[in-house]
Write a protein that holds these residues in place. Structure first.
Motif, PDB file in Angstrom:
ATOM      1  N   ALA A 192       1.598  10.876  12.669  1.00 41.41           N
ATOM      2  CA  ALA A 192       2.724  11.374  11.866  1.00 41.41           C
ATOM      3  C   ALA A 192       3.718  10.245  11.579  1.00 41.41           C
ATOM      4  CB  ALA A 192       3.416  12.530  12.577  1.00 41.41           C
ATOM      5  N   GLN A 193       3.979   9.374  12.548  1.00 38.81           N
ATOM      6  CA  GLN A 193       4.893   8.255  12.339  1.00 38.81           C
ATOM      7  C   GLN A 193       4.309   7.262  11.328  1.00 38.81           C
ATOM      8  OE1 GLN A 193       5.207   7.241  16.526  1.00 38.81           O
ATOM      9  NE2 GLN A 193       7.398   7.753  16.510  1.00 38.81           N
ATOM     10  N   LYS A 194       3.016   6.981  11.443  1.00 40.49           N
ATOM     11  CA  LYS A 194       2.364   6.093  10.476  1.00 40.49           C
ATOM     12  C   LYS A 194       2.453   6.682   9.076  1.00 40.49           C
ATOM     13  CE  LYS A 194      -1.001   4.243  13.743  1.00 40.49           C
ATOM     14  NZ  LYS A 194      -2.423   4.201  14.126  1.00 40.49           N
ATOM     15  N   LYS A 195       2.167   7.972   8.973  1.00 34.58           N
ATOM     16  CA  LYS A 195       2.213   8.640   7.674  1.00 34.58           C
ATOM     17  C   LYS A 195       3.618   8.581   7.084  1.00 34.58           C
ATOM     18  CE  LYS A 195       0.909  12.926   5.386  1.00 34.58           C
ATOM     19  NZ  LYS A 195       0.299  14.217   5.491  1.00 34.58           N
ATOM     20  N   ALA A 196       4.638   8.764   7.913  1.00 29.90           N
ATOM     21  CA  ALA A 196       6.024   8.713   7.435  1.00 29.90           C
ATOM     22  C   ALA A 196       6.375   7.311   6.939  1.00 29.90           C
ATOM     23  CB  ALA A 196       6.983   9.143   8.544  1.00 29.90           C
ATOM     24  N   LEU A 197       5.931   6.292   7.640  1.00 28.15           N
ATOM     25  CA  LEU A 197       6.196   4.916   7.202  1.00 28.15           C
ATOM     26  C   LEU A 197       5.457   4.603   5.905  1.00 28.15           C
ATOM     27  CD1 LEU A 197       6.104   3.044  10.622  1.00 28.15           C
ATOM     28  CD2 LEU A 197       8.095   3.326   9.127  1.00 28.15           C
ATOM     29  N   LEU A 198       4.199   5.019   5.824  1.00 26.58           N
ATOM     30  CA  LEU A 198       3.418   4.759   4.617  1.00 26.58           C
ATOM     31  C   LEU A 198       3.972   5.508   3.420  1.00 26.58           C
ATOM     32  CD1 LEU A 198      -0.207   4.714   6.069  1.00 26.58           C
ATOM     33  CD2 LEU A 198       1.223   2.766   5.409  1.00 26.58           C
ATOM     34  N   ALA A 199       4.604   6.659   3.654  1.00 23.75           N
ATOM     35  CA  ALA A 199       5.201   7.442   2.564  1.00 23.75           C
ATOM     36  C   ALA A 199       6.334   6.679   1.883  1.00 23.75           C
ATOM     37  CB  ALA A 199       5.699   8.782   3.095  1.00 23.75           C
ATOM     38  N   GLU A 200       6.876   5.678   2.535  1.00 26.18           N
ATOM     39  CA  GLU A 200       7.929   4.854   1.949  1.00 26.18           C
ATOM     40  C   GLU A 200       7.378   3.837   0.945  1.00 26.18           C
ATOM     41  OE1 GLU A 200       9.989   3.022   5.203  1.00 26.18           O
ATOM     42  OE2 GLU A 200      10.594   4.941   6.063  1.00 26.18           O
ATOM     43  N   LEU A 201       6.063   3.672   0.939  1.00 27.68           N
ATOM     44  CA  LEU A 201       5.408   2.716   0.049  1.00 27.68           C
ATOM     45  C   LEU A 201       4.889   3.421  -1.206  1.00 27.68           C
ATOM     46  CD1 LEU A 201       3.278   0.747   2.690  1.00 27.68           C
ATOM     47  CD2 LEU A 201       5.448   0.044   1.653  1.00 27.68           C
TER      48      LEU A 201
ATOM     49  N   ILE B 164      14.007 -13.233  -3.711  1.00 26.23           N
ATOM     50  CA  ILE B 164      13.053 -12.162  -3.413  1.00 26.23           C
ATOM     51  C   ILE B 164      13.589 -11.276  -2.294  1.00 26.23           C
ATOM     52  CG2 ILE B 164      10.780 -11.701  -2.378  1.00 26.23           C
ATOM     53  CD1 ILE B 164       9.783 -14.245  -3.786  1.00 26.23           C
ATOM     54  N   THR B 165      13.409  -9.990  -2.452  1.00 26.78           N
ATOM     55  CA  THR B 165      13.568  -9.033  -1.364  1.00 26.78           C
ATOM     56  C   THR B 165      12.188  -8.450  -1.142  1.00 26.78           C
ATOM     57  OG1 THR B 165      15.857  -8.545  -1.922  1.00 26.78           O
ATOM     58  CG2 THR B 165      14.695  -6.911  -0.590  1.00 26.78           C
ATOM     59  N   TRP B 166      11.714  -8.517   0.103  1.00 25.41           N
ATOM     60  CA  TRP B 166      10.334  -8.134   0.401  1.00 25.41           C
ATOM     61  C   TRP B 166      10.125  -6.626   0.301  1.00 25.41           C
ATOM     62  CZ3 TRP B 166       7.497 -12.004  -0.353  1.00 25.41           C
ATOM     63  CH2 TRP B 166       7.833 -13.278   0.082  1.00 25.41           C
ATOM     64  N   ASP B 167       9.226  -6.255  -0.577  1.00 24.47           N
ATOM     65  CA  ASP B 167       8.732  -4.888  -0.689  1.00 24.47           C
ATOM     66  C   ASP B 167       7.227  -4.994  -0.919  1.00 24.47           C
ATOM     67  OD1 ASP B 167       8.397  -5.618  -3.399  1.00 24.47           O
ATOM     68  OD2 ASP B 167       9.970  -4.287  -4.120  1.00 24.47           O
ATOM     69  N   ALA B 168       6.554  -3.878  -1.092  1.00 26.92           N
ATOM     70  CA  ALA B 168       5.093  -3.901  -1.231  1.00 26.92           C
ATOM     71  C   ALA B 168       4.665  -4.759  -2.425  1.00 26.92           C
ATOM     72  CB  ALA B 168       4.549  -2.485  -1.354  1.00 26.92           C
ATOM     73  N   ASP B 169       5.362  -4.633  -3.552  1.00 26.02           N
ATOM     74  CA  ASP B 169       4.991  -5.386  -4.745  1.00 26.02           C
ATOM     75  C   ASP B 169       5.151  -6.889  -4.532  1.00 26.02           C
ATOM     76  OD1 ASP B 169       4.283  -5.709  -7.582  1.00 26.02           O
ATOM     77  OD2 ASP B 169       6.393  -6.316  -7.799  1.00 26.02           O
TER      78      ASP B 169
END
Length: 172
Positions: free
Chosen positions: A51-60, A122-127
């Motif tokens: 559930a924690q992994k899923k919540a973090l991935l939902a931010e991407l 740059i600010t680090w994000d997925a892109d």
């Protein structure tokens, strides 16, 4: 001195085989001609729940939410020769990556980055991580990072998703 020779051979081989080199610069206590000291051990974080992994991935973005975290972990082996990712972990040749998402490039306290990375805006994000992992020197000419890039888009997606889970504090 067999031990001394062995250490030199191992360090030399590690330098040649390392997937990344001076990511943004050597730490402030190491010179470019000397290997940096190993990061001080940090306590291993408790394993995240699904559930924690899923919540973090939902931010991407959506593409990362279905990434293969096991594949990402395997790809992270390329990064581990230069980076740590645990909270309060030390820097190595490259900076500790904990908290990288949302952080301005070249701003981690205590790490000596290249002027090019500090000035990149740059600010680090997925892109941006995807662009960086494709070709660091293409994104930031003048960076000291010697990693040539990860060409497979799926490998980058898996790695970035995995990085999100190991470099971010878990959501409750």
């Amino acid at each position: 001195m067999r031990i001394g020779t062995s250490v030199v051979v191992i360090l030399g081989a590690a330098s040649l085989l390392a997937a990344c080199g001076k990511s943004g610069g050597a730490s402030s206590t190491a010179s470019a001609d000397q290997p940096s000291a190993p990061a001080e051990p940090a306590s291993a974080p408790a394993a995240l729940t699904d559930a924690q992994k899923k919540a973090l991935l939902a931010e991407l973005p959506a593409a990362y939410q279905t990434a293969d975290l096991d594949s990402g972990q395997a790809k992270f082996a390329l990064c581990k020769s230069c980076h740590t990712a645990v909270k309060d972990g030390g820097d190595m040749t490259g900076p500790n990556l904990h908290g990288v998402f949302g952080r301005k490039a070249g701003s981690k306290e205590g790490f000596a980055y290249s002027d090019a990375l500090k000035a990149s805006g740059i600010t680090w994000d997925a892109d941006k991580l995807n662009q960086w992992l494709t070709n660091p020197k293409g994104l930031v000419p003048g960076t000291k990072m010697t990693f040539v890039g990860l060409q497979d888009p799926k490998d980058r997606t898996d790695l970035i998703a995995y990085l999100k889970t190991i470099t971010s504090d878990p959501k409750s």
